[in-house]
Scaffold this motif. Structure first.
Motif, PDB file in Angstrom:
ATOM      1  N   GLN A 362       5.662 -48.658  -2.866  1.00  0.00           N
ATOM      2  CA  GLN A 362       7.071 -49.029  -2.755  1.00  0.00           C
ATOM      3  C   GLN A 362       7.521 -49.764  -4.007  1.00  0.00           C
ATOM      4  O   GLN A 362       6.766 -50.505  -4.625  1.00  0.00           O
ATOM      5  CB  GLN A 362       7.279 -49.909  -1.528  1.00  0.00           C
ATOM      6  CG  GLN A 362       8.740 -50.251  -1.243  1.00  0.00           C
ATOM      7  CD  GLN A 362       8.898 -50.993   0.069  1.00  0.00           C
ATOM      8  OE1 GLN A 362       7.971 -51.038   0.891  1.00  0.00           O
ATOM      9  NE2 GLN A 362      10.074 -51.558   0.292  1.00  0.00           N
ATOM     10  N   THR A 363       8.786 -49.535  -4.378  1.00  0.00           N
ATOM     11  CA  THR A 363       9.327 -50.131  -5.601  1.00  0.00           C
ATOM     12  C   THR A 363      10.301 -51.246  -5.263  1.00  0.00           C
ATOM     13  O   THR A 363      10.985 -51.224  -4.240  1.00  0.00           O
ATOM     14  CB  THR A 363      10.042 -49.068  -6.460  1.00  0.00           C
ATOM     15  OG1 THR A 363      11.069 -48.455  -5.680  1.00  0.00           O
ATOM     16  CG2 THR A 363       9.059 -48.012  -6.926  1.00  0.00           C
ATOM     17  N   PHE A 364      10.333 -52.222  -6.148  1.00  0.00           N
ATOM     18  CA  PHE A 364      11.218 -53.374  -6.021  1.00  0.00           C
ATOM     19  C   PHE A 364      11.847 -53.648  -7.382  1.00  0.00           C
ATOM     20  O   PHE A 364      11.281 -53.336  -8.424  1.00  0.00           O
ATOM     21  CB  PHE A 364      10.451 -54.617  -5.569  1.00  0.00           C
ATOM     22  CG  PHE A 364       9.816 -54.487  -4.219  1.00  0.00           C
ATOM     23  CD1 PHE A 364      10.501 -54.862  -3.075  1.00  0.00           C
ATOM     24  CD2 PHE A 364       8.525 -53.999  -4.095  1.00  0.00           C
ATOM     25  CE1 PHE A 364       9.910 -54.756  -1.828  1.00  0.00           C
ATOM     26  CE2 PHE A 364       7.931 -53.884  -2.855  1.00  0.00           C
ATOM     27  CZ  PHE A 364       8.631 -54.260  -1.717  1.00  0.00           C
ATOM     28  N   HIS A 416       3.240 -52.639 -12.583  1.00  0.00           N
ATOM     29  CA  HIS A 416       2.556 -52.042 -11.440  1.00  0.00           C
ATOM     30  C   HIS A 416       1.540 -53.058 -10.924  1.00  0.00           C
ATOM     31  O   HIS A 416       0.702 -53.548 -11.684  1.00  0.00           O
ATOM     32  CB  HIS A 416       1.862 -50.746 -11.838  1.00  0.00           C
ATOM     33  CG  HIS A 416       2.825 -49.644 -12.172  1.00  0.00           C
ATOM     34  ND1 HIS A 416       3.082 -48.598 -11.327  1.00  0.00           N
ATOM     35  CD2 HIS A 416       3.614 -49.434 -13.261  1.00  0.00           C
ATOM     36  CE1 HIS A 416       3.976 -47.787 -11.862  1.00  0.00           C
ATOM     37  NE2 HIS A 416       4.316 -48.270 -13.052  1.00  0.00           N
ATOM     38  N   TYR A 417       1.584 -53.332  -9.633  1.00  0.00           N
ATOM     39  CA  TYR A 417       0.750 -54.382  -9.047  1.00  0.00           C
ATOM     40  C   TYR A 417      -0.089 -53.820  -7.899  1.00  0.00           C
ATOM     41  O   TYR A 417       0.293 -52.848  -7.233  1.00  0.00           O
ATOM     42  CB  TYR A 417       1.614 -55.529  -8.517  1.00  0.00           C
ATOM     43  CG  TYR A 417       2.335 -56.289  -9.594  1.00  0.00           C
ATOM     44  CD1 TYR A 417       1.741 -57.377 -10.226  1.00  0.00           C
ATOM     45  CD2 TYR A 417       3.621 -55.923 -10.005  1.00  0.00           C
ATOM     46  CE1 TYR A 417       2.404 -58.084 -11.215  1.00  0.00           C
ATOM     47  CE2 TYR A 417       4.282 -56.616 -10.986  1.00  0.00           C
ATOM     48  CZ  TYR A 417       3.663 -57.695 -11.598  1.00  0.00           C
ATOM     49  OH  TYR A 417       4.321 -58.391 -12.585  1.00  0.00           O
ATOM     50  N   ARG A 418      -1.253 -54.468  -7.693  1.00  0.00           N
ATOM     51  CA  ARG A 418      -2.088 -54.208  -6.528  1.00  0.00           C
ATOM     52  C   ARG A 418      -2.417 -55.550  -5.884  1.00  0.00           C
ATOM     53  O   ARG A 418      -2.634 -56.539  -6.577  1.00  0.00           O
ATOM     54  CB  ARG A 418      -3.372 -53.469  -6.900  1.00  0.00           C
ATOM     55  CG  ARG A 418      -3.136 -52.131  -7.570  1.00  0.00           C
ATOM     56  CD  ARG A 418      -4.401 -51.300  -7.632  1.00  0.00           C
ATOM     57  NE  ARG A 418      -4.792 -50.812  -6.315  1.00  0.00           N
ATOM     58  CZ  ARG A 418      -4.336 -49.687  -5.766  1.00  0.00           C
ATOM     59  NH1 ARG A 418      -3.473 -48.930  -6.424  1.00  0.00           N
ATOM     60  NH2 ARG A 418      -4.733 -49.314  -4.567  1.00  0.00           N
ATOM     61  N   VAL A 444       5.390 -51.581  -6.990  1.00  0.00           N
ATOM     62  CA  VAL A 444       5.904 -51.543  -8.357  1.00  0.00           C
ATOM     63  C   VAL A 444       7.129 -52.433  -8.452  1.00  0.00           C
ATOM     64  O   VAL A 444       8.007 -52.392  -7.578  1.00  0.00           O
ATOM     65  CB  VAL A 444       6.273 -50.099  -8.782  1.00  0.00           C
ATOM     66  CG1 VAL A 444       6.762 -50.064 -10.225  1.00  0.00           C
ATOM     67  CG2 VAL A 444       5.078 -49.162  -8.594  1.00  0.00           C
ATOM     68  N   VAL A 445       7.176 -53.221  -9.498  1.00  0.00           N
ATOM     69  CA  VAL A 445       8.372 -53.996  -9.821  1.00  0.00           C
ATOM     70  C   VAL A 445       8.996 -53.358 -11.053  1.00  0.00           C
ATOM     71  O   VAL A 445       8.352 -53.265 -12.108  1.00  0.00           O
ATOM     72  CB  VAL A 445       8.039 -55.475 -10.081  1.00  0.00           C
ATOM     73  CG1 VAL A 445       9.296 -56.234 -10.492  1.00  0.00           C
ATOM     74  CG2 VAL A 445       7.415 -56.103  -8.841  1.00  0.00           C
TER      75      VAL A 445
END
Length: 558
Positions: A362-364, A416-418, A444-445
């Motif tokens: 999901q994107t933010f 991109h984050y985990r 994802v930001v």
């Protein structure tokens, strides 16, 4: 008539042992015996040796010509390894699967249970897929594999120094032995119908395949002497070697073991099951044997399997703790190779939470982000680790929240984050204990799309133009107030222009627009543009000033 057991021991004087050098054999430890009135060599052999028929050995050793005539007070030398000793027991440490035991040739077999003390003469039948581990009086360990039949022929100790005299008969299957350091005069043998393996070292395995008429011994550590029972031809087998005996064949054939496997992928900590491990294939291997034990001697095996692939899959079912994984390659003759040993720590509790939101991928945009996961029974807190995939090795954020598995984040830079979460609970001692982390989830930001800069043209009313980009949509609003509380028109377009037909009047209108990209992120609205109605000259009471012909005086844009 045999003398009482206490007399047999009391008449044997155990002074310092000496050595009996015999041609072609290692030195044999000896102990002295003082002849008593009425003794004969036959009687001495019957009372003190394990095999009474060995009296000729005593005659040769002591140069006695008449075995019936011995002088009281005369000193005889007796081979320490052949002393009759005292019967002992073997303690059953572990039973995996099904195993039967019979206490003698005529006894009815029954189920074997851990903790039993088996006496000399007991026979074991271990079902396929099972295993039995025995501990002898001197600390030696004997592991009987599934599909094996074993007779505990001799379990004895002799002399004041408690020398071990052990003989295990293997009629079929496999026995692995980890033998304690042997005192002089001790004897540890595993006998099959084809060969006998006598220990000079510590760790070795013996297998018998009655179907193919083959027996073999593998030496992991130390040295073993292997002799075929048909001819008595003996060979020395060193660590890293095996001796193969074939029924009706020549002397035992010694050959090197396959090398130890190497782990292509390995983990020192197991946090979830199943555990999958890739091996570097061993040339000549047809399958691999894996054992997971709690100890280095493999006395407490918790899992065992064979696989014909260079890949191990351990399904789990063992408690948290420290283990040793042993892996050996097996060749086409069934001979097991050298050993790969790997320490493994199992840490699967407290169980990790389940990730709930955001959805994977999901994107933010910039702003607040809520990470939510399930609570775990008994959990007192939850530890978050957040990673930027551009720098995956070090967390960019670590945080522990009590009670609820909920984390509110703000101010994350685009990227991109985990993220993953572990449960924190109390262990049995009351100390704080953190379990393994959950599988990581991604989000994802993204930066917001740029604020559009439209061009306003006075054509066919008022028209807005801008430069579109693929995947973007555009929202254009027209209102009478600059707060856009009640827009007159609200358009969503894929491409320019946006046209508005304004009625003549003295009140201005206001325009603004924003961009929404392919991820659903919207830019801020553009600067508000004031657009005059179709008249720019009005009377004090708000009436349109007209020129000749009824046309408005003039129009324009500010």
């Amino acid at each position: 008539m045999k003398r009482p057991r206490h007399c047999r021991r009391g008449c044997l004087l155990l002074a310092a042992a000496c050595l009996w050098p015999a041609a072609g054999r290692p030195a044999e430890p000896l102990v002295p015996y003082v002849v008593q009135p009425g003794d004969s060599l036959y009687g001495v052999a019957e009372r003190l040796l394990d095999e009474p028929a060995d009296w000729p050995l005593l005659a040769r050793l002591n140069q006695v010509r008449d075995p019936r005539r011995l002088s009281p007070g005369q000193q005889l030398w007796l081979p320490a390894s052949r002393l009759v000793g005292e019967p002992g027991t073997a303690l059953v440490l572990q039973v995996r699967g099904s195993a039967q035991v019979a206490s003698g040739p005529q006894a009815v077999a029954r189920a074997l249970a851990p903790g039993e003390a088996l006496k000399e003469g007991a026979s074991l039948d271990v079902a396929a897929g099972g295993g039995v581990v025995l501990r002898l009086a001197d600390g030696s360990l004997v592991s009987v594999s599934g599909g094996s039949r074993v007779l505990l022929h001799r379990l004895r100790t002799a002399g004041a120094d408690r020398r071990g005299l052990y003989l295990i008969r293997l009629d079929g299957g496999r026995v692995d032995s980890s033998v304690a350091p042997q005192r002089p005069g001790s004897r540890f043998q595993v006998r099959t119908p084809l060969a006998v393996a006598g220990v000079r070292g510590t760790r070795f395995g013996v297998a018998m395949d009655a179907r193919t008429g083959r027996a073999w011994s593998e030496v992991v550590e130390g040295q073993v002497a292997v002799a075929d029972t048909a001819r008595g031809q003996e060979v020395a087998v060193a660590a890293g070697q095996a001796a193969l005996v074939v029924a009706g064949g020549a002397r035992p054939r010694v050959r090197p073991l396959l090398p130890a496997p190497e782990a292509a992928t390995a983990a020192s900590v197991v946090e979830r099951w199943p555990l999958s491990m890739e091996l570097v294939p061993v040339a000549g291997a047809v399958r691999y044997r894996a054992q997971l034990a709690t100890d280095a001697s493999l006395a407490d095996v918790r899992y065992e399997s064979f696989t014909d692939q260079a890949r191990l899959v351990l399904p789990g079912g063992v408690a948290d703790g420290h283990y040793l994984l042993s892996v050996r390659a097996v060749d086409a003759e069934g001979i097991q190779g050298q050993e790969l040993r790997m320490p493994l720590r199992v840490k699967t509790t407290p169980v990790p939470p389940l990730v709930q939101s955001p959805r994977p991928g999901q994107t933010f945009g910039p702003g607040d982000i809520e990470l939510r996961c399930t609570e775990v029974a008994g959990g007192e807190g939850y530890r978050l680790q957040l990673f930027d995939t551009a720098h995956p090795g070090t967390p960019v954020l670590e945080r522990t929240e009590p009670a609820r598995c909920l984390f509110n984040l703000s101010g994350l830079a685009p990227g991109h984050y985990r993220w993953r979460v572990a449960t924190v609970a109390q262990d049995h001692g009351g100390a704080q204990d953190q379990g393994p982390f959950s599988d990581s989830a991604a989000f994802v930001v993204l930066p917001l799309p740029p604020v559009p800069q439209p061009e306003v043209r006075l054509e066919e009313g008022v028209s807005l133009y801008w430069t579109p980009r693929p995947g973007e949509r555009y929202q254009v609003q027209l209102a009478r107030d600059d707060g856009f509380r009640e827009p007159l028109q609200d358009l969503t377009l894929d491409a320019p222009p946006a046209r508005f037909h304004l009625k003549a009047g003295c009140q201005p209108h206001y325009l603004r627009m924003r961009t929404t990209d392919e991820h659903g992120l919207s830019s801020p609205f553009s600067a508000t543009r004031r657009v005059a109605a179709q008249a720019s000259v009005c009377t004090a009471d708000g009436t349109v000033v007209e020129v000749e012909g009824g046309r408005p005086l003039e129009s324009g844009v500010r």
